[in-house]
Motif scaffolding. Structure first.
Motif, PDB file in Angstrom:
ATOM      1  N   PHE A  66       0.938  -1.153  -0.034  1.00 39.96           N
ATOM      2  CA  PHE A  66      -0.045  -0.031  -0.026  1.00 39.96           C
ATOM      3  C   PHE A  66       0.831   1.319   0.037  1.00 39.96           C
ATOM      4  O   PHE A  66       1.368   1.917   1.078  1.00 39.96           O
ATOM      5  CB  PHE A  66      -0.970  -0.144   1.097  1.00 39.96           C
ATOM      6  CG  PHE A  66      -2.044  -0.948   0.890  1.00 39.96           C
ATOM      7  CD1 PHE A  66      -3.327  -0.583   0.519  1.00 39.96           C
ATOM      8  CD2 PHE A  66      -2.016  -2.407   1.266  1.00 39.96           C
ATOM      9  CE1 PHE A  66      -4.391  -1.495   0.290  1.00 39.96           C
ATOM     10  CE2 PHE A  66      -2.850  -3.069   1.355  1.00 39.96           C
ATOM     11  CZ  PHE A  66      -4.274  -2.906   0.666  1.00 39.96           C
ATOM     12  N   VAL A  67       1.200   1.719  -1.405  1.00 44.29           N
ATOM     13  CA  VAL A  67       2.141   2.808  -1.482  1.00 44.29           C
ATOM     14  C   VAL A  67       1.473   3.653  -2.441  1.00 44.29           C
ATOM     15  O   VAL A  67       0.463   3.208  -3.096  1.00 44.29           O
ATOM     16  CB  VAL A  67       3.481   2.282  -1.961  1.00 44.29           C
ATOM     17  CG1 VAL A  67       4.288   1.617  -0.808  1.00 44.29           C
ATOM     18  CG2 VAL A  67       3.339   1.562  -3.301  1.00 44.29           C
ATOM     19  N   PRO A  68       1.698   4.928  -2.632  1.00 40.43           N
ATOM     20  CA  PRO A  68       1.371   5.905  -3.420  1.00 40.43           C
ATOM     21  C   PRO A  68       1.503   5.338  -4.995  1.00 40.43           C
ATOM     22  O   PRO A  68       2.840   4.967  -5.245  1.00 40.43           O
ATOM     23  CB  PRO A  68       1.957   7.095  -3.432  1.00 40.43           C
ATOM     24  CG  PRO A  68       2.533   7.139  -1.968  1.00 40.43           C
ATOM     25  CD  PRO A  68       2.991   5.841  -1.528  1.00 40.43           C
ATOM     26  N   PRO A  69       0.424   5.284  -5.749  1.00 43.74           N
ATOM     27  CA  PRO A  69       0.700   4.854  -7.037  1.00 43.74           C
ATOM     28  C   PRO A  69       1.574   5.420  -7.978  1.00 43.74           C
ATOM     29  O   PRO A  69       2.290   4.916  -8.691  1.00 43.74           O
ATOM     30  CB  PRO A  69      -0.848   4.734  -7.633  1.00 43.74           C
ATOM     31  CG  PRO A  69      -1.712   4.851  -6.485  1.00 43.74           C
ATOM     32  CD  PRO A  69      -1.007   5.570  -5.261  1.00 43.74           C
ATOM     33  N   LYS A  70       1.914   6.822  -7.893  1.00 49.85           N
ATOM     34  CA  LYS A  70       2.825   7.365  -8.528  1.00 49.85           C
ATOM     35  C   LYS A  70       4.311   6.926  -8.269  1.00 49.85           C
ATOM     36  O   LYS A  70       4.989   7.236  -9.003  1.00 49.85           O
ATOM     37  CB  LYS A  70       2.646   8.988  -8.421  1.00 49.85           C
ATOM     38  CG  LYS A  70       2.921   9.430  -6.980  1.00 49.85           C
ATOM     39  CD  LYS A  70       2.923  10.998  -6.744  1.00 49.85           C
ATOM     40  CE  LYS A  70       3.159  11.478  -5.359  1.00 49.85           C
ATOM     41  NZ  LYS A  70       3.153  12.902  -5.171  1.00 49.85           N
ATOM     42  N   LEU A  71       4.407   6.528  -6.872  1.00 49.66           N
ATOM     43  CA  LEU A  71       5.750   6.026  -6.691  1.00 49.66           C
ATOM     44  C   LEU A  71       6.014   4.576  -7.286  1.00 49.66           C
ATOM     45  O   LEU A  71       6.930   4.139  -7.632  1.00 49.66           O
ATOM     46  CB  LEU A  71       6.233   5.846  -5.206  1.00 49.66           C
ATOM     47  CG  LEU A  71       6.088   7.233  -4.596  1.00 49.66           C
ATOM     48  CD1 LEU A  71       6.070   7.204  -3.163  1.00 49.66           C
ATOM     49  CD2 LEU A  71       7.095   8.081  -5.198  1.00 49.66           C
ATOM     50  N   LEU A  72       4.924   3.811  -7.270  1.00 51.73           N
ATOM     51  CA  LEU A  72       5.112   2.273  -7.626  1.00 51.73           C
ATOM     52  C   LEU A  72       3.657   1.998  -8.339  1.00 51.73           C
ATOM     53  O   LEU A  72       2.948   1.521  -7.695  1.00 51.73           O
ATOM     54  CB  LEU A  72       5.352   1.386  -6.565  1.00 51.73           C
ATOM     55  CG  LEU A  72       6.676   1.189  -6.035  1.00 51.73           C
ATOM     56  CD1 LEU A  72       6.978   0.102  -4.750  1.00 51.73           C
ATOM     57  CD2 LEU A  72       7.699   0.607  -6.799  1.00 51.73           C
ATOM     58  N   PRO A  73       3.479   2.345  -9.663  1.00 44.38           N
ATOM     59  CA  PRO A  73       2.239   1.915 -10.258  1.00 44.38           C
ATOM     60  C   PRO A  73       1.862   0.509 -10.256  1.00 44.38           C
ATOM     61  O   PRO A  73       0.704   0.281 -10.188  1.00 44.38           O
ATOM     62  CB  PRO A  73       2.621   2.554 -11.780  1.00 44.38           C
ATOM     63  CG  PRO A  73       3.611   3.513 -11.565  1.00 44.38           C
ATOM     64  CD  PRO A  73       4.649   3.078 -10.354  1.00 44.38           C
ATOM     65  N   GLN A  74       3.002  -0.179 -10.094  1.00 44.99           N
ATOM     66  CA  GLN A  74       2.415  -1.593  -9.905  1.00 44.99           C
ATOM     67  C   GLN A  74       1.761  -2.206  -8.911  1.00 44.99           C
ATOM     68  O   GLN A  74       1.082  -3.108  -8.999  1.00 44.99           O
ATOM     69  CB  GLN A  74       4.057  -2.534 -10.245  1.00 44.99           C
ATOM     70  CG  GLN A  74       3.911  -3.868 -10.161  1.00 44.99           C
ATOM     71  CD  GLN A  74       3.898  -4.579 -11.447  1.00 44.99           C
ATOM     72  OE1 GLN A  74       2.673  -4.607 -12.010  1.00 44.99           O
ATOM     73  NE2 GLN A  74       4.873  -4.599 -12.202  1.00 44.99           N
ATOM     74  N   MET A  75       1.837  -1.305  -7.823  1.00 40.99           N
ATOM     75  CA  MET A  75       0.870  -1.642  -6.595  1.00 40.99           C
ATOM     76  C   MET A  75      -0.492  -1.016  -6.505  1.00 40.99           C
ATOM     77  O   MET A  75      -1.039  -1.090  -5.333  1.00 40.99           O
ATOM     78  CB  MET A  75       1.826  -1.371  -5.422  1.00 40.99           C
ATOM     79  CG  MET A  75       3.349  -2.248  -5.397  1.00 40.99           C
ATOM     80  SD  MET A  75       3.217  -3.786  -5.104  1.00 40.99           S
ATOM     81  CE  MET A  75       3.987  -4.486  -6.637  1.00 40.99           C
TER      82      MET A  75
END
Length: 326
Positions: A66-75
């Motif tokens: 659960f991380v910001p999508p802009k940092l890791l779009p994969q998640m």
């Protein structure tokens, strides 16, 4: 049963509901495996992959972070994947959360366990989660408080990273790792797992640290997470098992690595790990043929991504027997 080693009884909370197996293999491919891959795996493909892993008998799956999508779009689809995994039989659903905001989202999604990445190396902590140790202590305390108040059934693991060394800091001492482990226990987490984030660990280091961790923390001591950067992954598994570790993280196809740890390559290969354990007479509950078949979803979704492992190519051999049949 494999009786060649004298072991501590090392049964963390992850194993407490697994009465019919000896070793819990926790599949971290959908999170640790995919986080370093630039091409985004479509959500429907991820769901099919997770379902195939479940059908193979994998009992615990870390479905994402659960991380910001802009940092890791994969998640970006982590909550959706949690909901899907919760529909599968006999799967314990986990996810990684780097901070309180991520924990709030994870708790709301219905996840059964969260892992908080806590770097023993402060330079790695600043690179990975952009927090000093003191800031991370505050973050962990806030997450534990929220869980205790509103989501008492969710387990919290502190996943200690860089415990055997760091590509940024260099040497990380056993004393530093044990200090961090005890600090996490004091903050109220349920489990402490140790990760060889960059593949520096040797079997002697692994045996020494896990043995001392068990002495100091008892059943709060949890999983082992090894990377195969220098080819020592399965040797380190054996060393950890010798001192009683019963939960091991692995990634299908050996994909993965830490994007904030230069030089960190993939995790140990789930298929090879299961073969090793079953060959030793240790029940994992996993069907190797079905596990290898689950790789097809990775091949379809990420056709240009290299997959690793000996068992998918060589097979198990005619002399192989599952532990339950020995």
């Amino acid at each position: 049963m494999f009786l060649g080693f004298h072991c501590f009884c090392w049964v963390g909370k992850g194993m407490s509901n697994q009465k019919d197996i000896d070793i819990l293999v926790s599949e971290v491919g959908p999170r640790d495996g995919l986080q370093s891959i630039k091409q985004t795996m479509p959500t429907d493909m991820k769901k099919m992959w997770i379902s195939a892993l479940s059908e193979a008998g994998v009992r615990e799956i870390e479905v994402g972070s659960f991380v910001p999508p802009k940092l890791l779009p994969q998640m970006a689809d982590c909550a959706d994947l949690v909901q899907h995994a919760l529909t599968l039989e006999n799967v314990f659903v986990t996810a990684l959360v780097p901070n309180l905001r991520g924990a709030e989202s994870a708790f709301k999604s219905g996840v059964q366990k969260i892992t908080i990445p806590v770097s023993v190396s402060e330079p790695h902590s600043l690179s990975n989660v952009r927090k000093t140790h003191e800031q991370m202590y505050s973050e962990v305390a806030s997450i534990v408080a929220l869980r205790n108040e509103q989501y008492p059934n969710v387990l919290i693991e502190a996943g200690l990273s860089t415990v055997f060394g760091c590509t940024i800091q260099g040497i990380v001492t056993e004393k530093e790792s044990l200090f961090m482990a005890n600090k996490m226990a004091a903050l109220g987490i349920d489990e402490v797992g140790l990760a060889d984030t960059v593949g520096y660990a040797t079997p002697l280091q692994v045996k020494s640290l896990f043995k001392q961790l068990k002495i100091e923390l008892g059943n709060i001591a949890g999983s082992a997470h090894f990377h195969n950067t220098r080819g020592q992954g399965l040797a380190n598994v054996l060393a950890a098992y010798e001192v009683g570790v019963t939960t091991f993280d692995a990634s299908q196809g050996g994909i993965g690595g830490c994007p904030y740890a230069p030089g960190a390559s993939g995790n140990i290969v789930t298929e090879d790990l299961v073969f090793l354990l079953e060959s030793m007479g240790l029940r994992t509950g996993i069907d190797i043929e079905k596990l290898v078949a689950a790789r097809e979803w990775l091949k379809k979704a990420l056709p240009n991504e290299p997959l690793y492992g000996f068992i998918p190519d060589a097979g198990v051999g005619k002399a192989f027997k599952y532990a339950k049949d020995m």
